[in-house]
Design a protein around this motif. Structure first.
Motif, PDB file in Angstrom:
ATOM      1  N   ASP A  35      -3.360   1.796  -3.225  1.00  0.00           N
ATOM      2  CA  ASP A  35      -4.545   1.336  -3.858  1.00  0.00           C
ATOM      3  C   ASP A  35      -5.576   0.772  -2.450  1.00  0.00           C
ATOM      4  OD1 ASP A  35      -6.364  -0.267  -4.890  1.00  0.00           O
ATOM      5  OD2 ASP A  35      -5.023  -1.039  -6.578  1.00  0.00           O
ATOM      6  N   TRP A  39       0.965  -1.111  -0.001  1.00  0.00           N
ATOM      7  CA  TRP A  39      -0.030   0.014   0.000  1.00  0.00           C
ATOM      8  C   TRP A  39       0.893   1.294   0.048  1.00  0.00           C
ATOM      9  CZ3 TRP A  39      -0.781   4.408   2.842  1.00  0.00           C
ATOM     10  CH2 TRP A  39      -1.843   4.983   2.301  1.00  0.00           C
ATOM     11  N   TYR A  69       1.824   1.675  -3.575  1.00  0.00           N
ATOM     12  CA  TYR A  69       0.764   1.811  -4.739  1.00  0.00           C
ATOM     13  C   TYR A  69      -0.334   2.669  -4.348  1.00  0.00           C
ATOM     14  CZ  TYR A  69       3.405  -1.652  -7.362  1.00  0.00           C
ATOM     15  OH  TYR A  69       4.417  -2.466  -7.835  1.00  0.00           O
TER      16      TYR A  69
END
Length: 189
Positions: free
Chosen positions: A168, A163, A166
């Motif tokens: 996301d 995380w 990215y």
């Protein structure tokens, strides 16, 4: 006459050189020595950062090498990847992390990275049980890992590391239940 043929299977392109030469002797025909595979779309830098973190978290020696990570067409259909190793009962197993080729089609990149991190953690727990001797002919499996609080804590660290790179949230929310799910579904592993 030489022809190049591209065969696509399971999202991986294979390039074969096929030689047809009815007038040439066998000695003159180039021998096929293997099948060249394109690299799967995996962020290997991220895998390396996860590896460094995992070694620190498990107290692994800095010289401990990665296990081989291979595409393996013999991964059982119920799995997408797994860690295997030789034991007294199954001495023919290779020490490796096996990825089924279908994994590349069925999982998103961040899920694959998490899965490889998960399997690397199994490897490090196995090595710790076997006193970091990665060259043994047969390994003692030790205790199951999935429900081990340290294993679950490390799984959450892998999710956080992915995380952090990215950002996301959807993928993080998807992965956050994996440590608990693994414990419930496969407590013997």
């Amino acid at each position: 006459m030489r022809t190049h043929k591209i065969v696509s299977a399971l999202g991986i392109s294979f390039f074969l050189l096929i030689a047809f030469a009815p007038t040439q002797s066998v000695a003159e025909v180039p021998q096929l020595r293997g099948i060249e595979l394109t690299q799967p779309p995996i962020d290997f830098e991220m895998i390396h950062r996860i590896w460094v973190m995992l070694k620190k978290e498990t107290g692994a020696p800095s010289t401990l090498p990665y296990p081989p990570i291979v595409l393996d067409w013999e991964v059982p259909k119920i799995a997408l990847m797994g860690m295997q190793y030789p034991t007294k009962e199954e001495p023919g197993n290779r020490l490796q992390i096996s990825l089924a080729p279908r994994t590349l089609d069925q999982m998103k990149d961040q899920e694959i990275m998490f899965g490889i991190g998960h399997e690397l953690t199994h490897y490090l727990f196995l090595m710790r049980t076997n006193r970091w001797d990665y060259q043994k002919k047969a390994f003692e499996p030790g205790t199951p890992h999935h429900c081990d609080p340290e294993f679950q804590r490390i799984m959450r660290l892998i999710i956080a590391k992915i995380w952090d790179t990215y950002h996301d949230d959807v993928m993080r929310n998807r992965l956050i239940n994996e440590p608990r799910r693994s414990c419930v579904a496969y407590p013997q592993q």
